[in-house]
Design a protein around this motif. Structure first.
Motif, PDB file in Angstrom:
ATOM      1  N   THR A  22       0.840  -1.203   0.000  1.00  0.00           N
ATOM      2  CA  THR A  22       0.000   0.000   0.000  1.00  0.00           C
ATOM      3  C   THR A  22       0.877   1.256   0.000  1.00  0.00           C
ATOM      4  OG1 THR A  22      -0.085   0.015   2.424  1.00  0.00           O
ATOM      5  CG2 THR A  22      -1.862  -1.131   1.281  1.00  0.00           C
ATOM      6  N   ALA A  27      -2.067   5.852   3.071  1.00  0.00           N
ATOM      7  CA  ALA A  27      -2.899   4.894   3.787  1.00  0.00           C
ATOM      8  C   ALA A  27      -2.955   5.178   5.282  1.00  0.00           C
ATOM      9  CB  ALA A  27      -2.388   3.472   3.548  1.00  0.00           C
ATOM     10  N   ASN A  31      -6.615   5.634   6.292  1.00  0.00           N
ATOM     11  CA  ASN A  31      -7.158   4.442   6.951  1.00  0.00           C
ATOM     12  C   ASN A  31      -6.927   4.432   8.454  1.00  0.00           C
ATOM     13  OD1 ASN A  31      -8.028   3.464   4.502  1.00  0.00           O
ATOM     14  ND2 ASN A  31      -6.285   2.092   4.204  1.00  0.00           N
ATOM     15  N   SER A  35     -10.633   7.436   8.469  1.00  0.00           N
ATOM     16  CA  SER A  35     -11.632   6.385   8.240  1.00  0.00           C
ATOM     17  C   SER A  35     -12.253   5.848   9.528  1.00  0.00           C
ATOM     18  CB  SER A  35     -11.024   5.237   7.427  1.00  0.00           C
ATOM     19  OG  SER A  35     -10.771   5.644   6.105  1.00  0.00           O
ATOM     20  N   PHE A  84      -7.939  -1.460  10.084  1.00  0.00           N
ATOM     21  CA  PHE A  84      -7.480  -0.065  10.033  1.00  0.00           C
ATOM     22  C   PHE A  84      -6.817   0.339  11.342  1.00  0.00           C
ATOM     23  CE2 PHE A  84     -10.983   1.196   6.761  1.00  0.00           C
ATOM     24  CZ  PHE A  84     -10.273   0.528   5.779  1.00  0.00           C
ATOM     25  N   PHE A  88      -2.870   0.591  10.839  1.00  0.00           N
ATOM     26  CA  PHE A  88      -2.584   1.973  10.453  1.00  0.00           C
ATOM     27  C   PHE A  88      -2.695   2.957  11.624  1.00  0.00           C
ATOM     28  CE2 PHE A  88      -4.183  -0.200   6.629  1.00  0.00           C
ATOM     29  CZ  PHE A  88      -3.051  -0.097   5.841  1.00  0.00           C
ATOM     30  N   SER A  89      -3.650   2.755  12.521  1.00  0.00           N
ATOM     31  CA  SER A  89      -3.755   3.654  13.682  1.00  0.00           C
ATOM     32  C   SER A  89      -2.653   3.367  14.691  1.00  0.00           C
ATOM     33  CB  SER A  89      -5.127   3.510  14.355  1.00  0.00           C
ATOM     34  OG  SER A  89      -6.169   3.819  13.467  1.00  0.00           O
ATOM     35  N   TYR A 105      -6.585  -9.605   7.906  1.00  0.00           N
ATOM     36  CA  TYR A 105      -6.405  -8.528   6.937  1.00  0.00           C
ATOM     37  C   TYR A 105      -7.076  -8.872   5.605  1.00  0.00           C
ATOM     38  CZ  TYR A 105      -4.208  -5.067   3.923  1.00  0.00           C
ATOM     39  OH  TYR A 105      -4.000  -4.042   3.025  1.00  0.00           O
ATOM     40  N   GLY A 109     -10.399  -7.125   5.667  1.00  0.00           N
ATOM     41  CA  GLY A 109     -10.021  -5.907   4.960  1.00  0.00           C
ATOM     42  C   GLY A 109     -10.389  -5.903   3.486  1.00  0.00           C
ATOM     43  N   LEU A 313      -7.342   3.932  -3.246  1.00  0.00           N
ATOM     44  CA  LEU A 313      -7.437   4.328  -1.845  1.00  0.00           C
ATOM     45  C   LEU A 313      -8.310   5.563  -1.685  1.00  0.00           C
ATOM     46  CD1 LEU A 313      -6.337   3.756   1.058  1.00  0.00           C
ATOM     47  CD2 LEU A 313      -4.509   5.381   0.532  1.00  0.00           C
ATOM     48  N   ASN A 316     -12.018   4.701  -2.545  1.00  0.00           N
ATOM     49  CA  ASN A 316     -12.658   3.973  -1.442  1.00  0.00           C
ATOM     50  C   ASN A 316     -13.014   4.901  -0.291  1.00  0.00           C
ATOM     51  OD1 ASN A 316     -12.778   1.314  -2.439  1.00  0.00           O
ATOM     52  ND2 ASN A 316     -10.614   0.982  -1.975  1.00  0.00           N
ATOM     53  N   PHE A 317     -12.153   5.875  -0.034  1.00  0.00           N
ATOM     54  CA  PHE A 317     -12.436   6.810   1.052  1.00  0.00           C
ATOM     55  C   PHE A 317     -13.663   7.659   0.734  1.00  0.00           C
ATOM     56  CE2 PHE A 317     -11.869  11.029   3.016  1.00  0.00           C
ATOM     57  CZ  PHE A 317     -11.933  10.654   4.355  1.00  0.00           C
TER      58      PHE A 317
END
Length: 381
Positions: A22, A27, A31, A35, A84, A88-89, A105, A109, A313, A316-317
């Motif tokens: 990614t 991301a 994400n 997100s 996410f 990512f967080s 994932y 995901g 990406l 999708n957002f």
């Protein structure tokens, strides 16, 4: 044409590594921060939509489809939320993906959200078809636009959406390997390798071409094209109904005129819902078509994989961003939805104004009568 690991004949396993899969600089903020907040807001608004639409006086065929769309949109965002947050967080994208999170994932995901998103697309098409039948073929609406048929159709849509994705759950296996850590090369970690099963590996080009071409044609291109046509027909019908309403006002038939106005408001609200859907779905469909064309035809070079990943990406957002907006469309354009929602919190009896029934008989200029649908009692105005 594949995004999955197939094994490396040189001996080094292709470990699942999000830094390679990614565009991390995009991301992580999208994400990892935006997100999750947006998904939580979507869950709240869509639960409110479902609760309002399933109130006893609101249970109609159109509202059942709207509730199904709300559920589909909510789970499309909610299911990948753990992915996410974890990767990512919390920053775990830096390390190789361990075996247990590898499966999460891929399934949470990618695969399961795709099922719900596919169902949402087809439910939106069903909504437009139903409204078109109500408005343009009202005699047939009594037969086809029933609660029983809507529930059956929704179940069929979910079943087909699941079948369209089921091969993805069977196409690969996940193997646990020990490997040097990405963060600290002196430490060994358990890492996941995704390996295609022989039945896919032996027919890889055929399998992925069939899957992705089916997806782009049947899940994006045909529904979006169909919705554009139906929306145009509904807008044309609203214009004709507005002319008819003016004629009724001149004939001092205020009750029929008001009901026809309610019908137009209902249709306008559904046109807005479909229009918002098309606004965010068209870019994703175009991106998929371009990507598939480039992967199918060797000499076609549109742009690099990283650019496609960034565009996907972002697309999708924006799709995720559209999910809670339907709640505000209903509140802004639906009197009955607004009143029901308000009285859920301030108390009082629920609105039971159902004067605008599914079918009404309007006199036409030559003295004959014609039956037409005006709001379907099914909507919320």
């Amino acid at each position: 044409m594949t995004e999955n690991a197939t094994g490396n004949p040189n001996g080094t396993p292709p470990f699942m590594n999000l830094r390679m899969m990614t565009p991390i600089e995009y991301a992580v903020p999208i994400n990892g921060y935006f997100s999750p907040i947006l998904i939580c807001f979507t869950v709240v608004t869509n639960i409110l939509v479902v609760v309002v639409l399933l109130k006893k006086h609101m249970r109609t065929p159109t509202n059942a489809i709207l509730a199904g769309m709300a559920v589909s949109d909510m789970f499309t965002g909610l299911i990948p939320l753990p992915v996410f947050i974890y990767f990512f967080s919390l920053g775990n994208y830096r390390e190789k993906v361990p075996l247990n999170w590898c499966v999460i994932y891929v399934y949470f995901g990618e695969y399961i959200p795709t099922i719900f998103h596919t169902a949402s697309i087809w439910l939106t098409m069903a909504l437009a078809i139903q409204r078109y039948i109500y408005i343009c073929h009202s005699f047939q609406a009594r037969k086809w636009c029933t609660m029983q048929n809507v529930l059956l159709g929704t179940a069929i849509i979910y079943a087909i959406a699941t079948l369209a994705q089921v091969s993805r759950f069977l196409e690969e296996e996940y193997i646990d390997f020990e490997a040097p850590s990405n963060v600290n090369p002196n430490v060994t970690v358990n890492a996941c390798v995704r390996v295609l099963k022989p039945w896919v590996r032996n027919h890889m080009d055929l399998y992925y071409n069939v899957y992705f071409w089916f997806r782009v044609i049947c899940i994006h291109l045909i529904p979006c094209t169909f919705l554009v046509v139906l929306n145009a027909l509904l807008i044309l019908t609203m214009r004709q109904a507005q002319i008819r309403r003016m004629q009724l006002l001149k004939q001092n038939k205020k009750s029929e005129s008001r009901k026809l106005k309610d019908s137009n408001c209902t249709t306008l609200m559904l046109v807005a819902v479909v229009g918002l859907f098309l606004l965010v779905e068209f870019p994703m469909g175009i991106i998929m078509i371009l990507n598939i064309v480039q992967n199918t035809f060797e000499h076609v070079n549109i742009c690099d994989d990283r650019t496609f990943a960034i565009m996907s990406l972002m697309s999708n957002f924006f799709i995720l961003l559209s999910y809670p907006l339907n709640f505000f469309i209903y509140c802004g354009m639906s009197r009955q939805f607004r009143e029901t929602f308000k009285r859920m919190f301030i108390g009082g009896s629920m609105p039971i104004d159902r004067e605008c029934s599914q079918y009404m008989t309007l006199p036409i200029e030559n003295g004959n009568k014609t039956q037409m649908t005006v709001g379907g009692g099914e909507t919320v105005l």
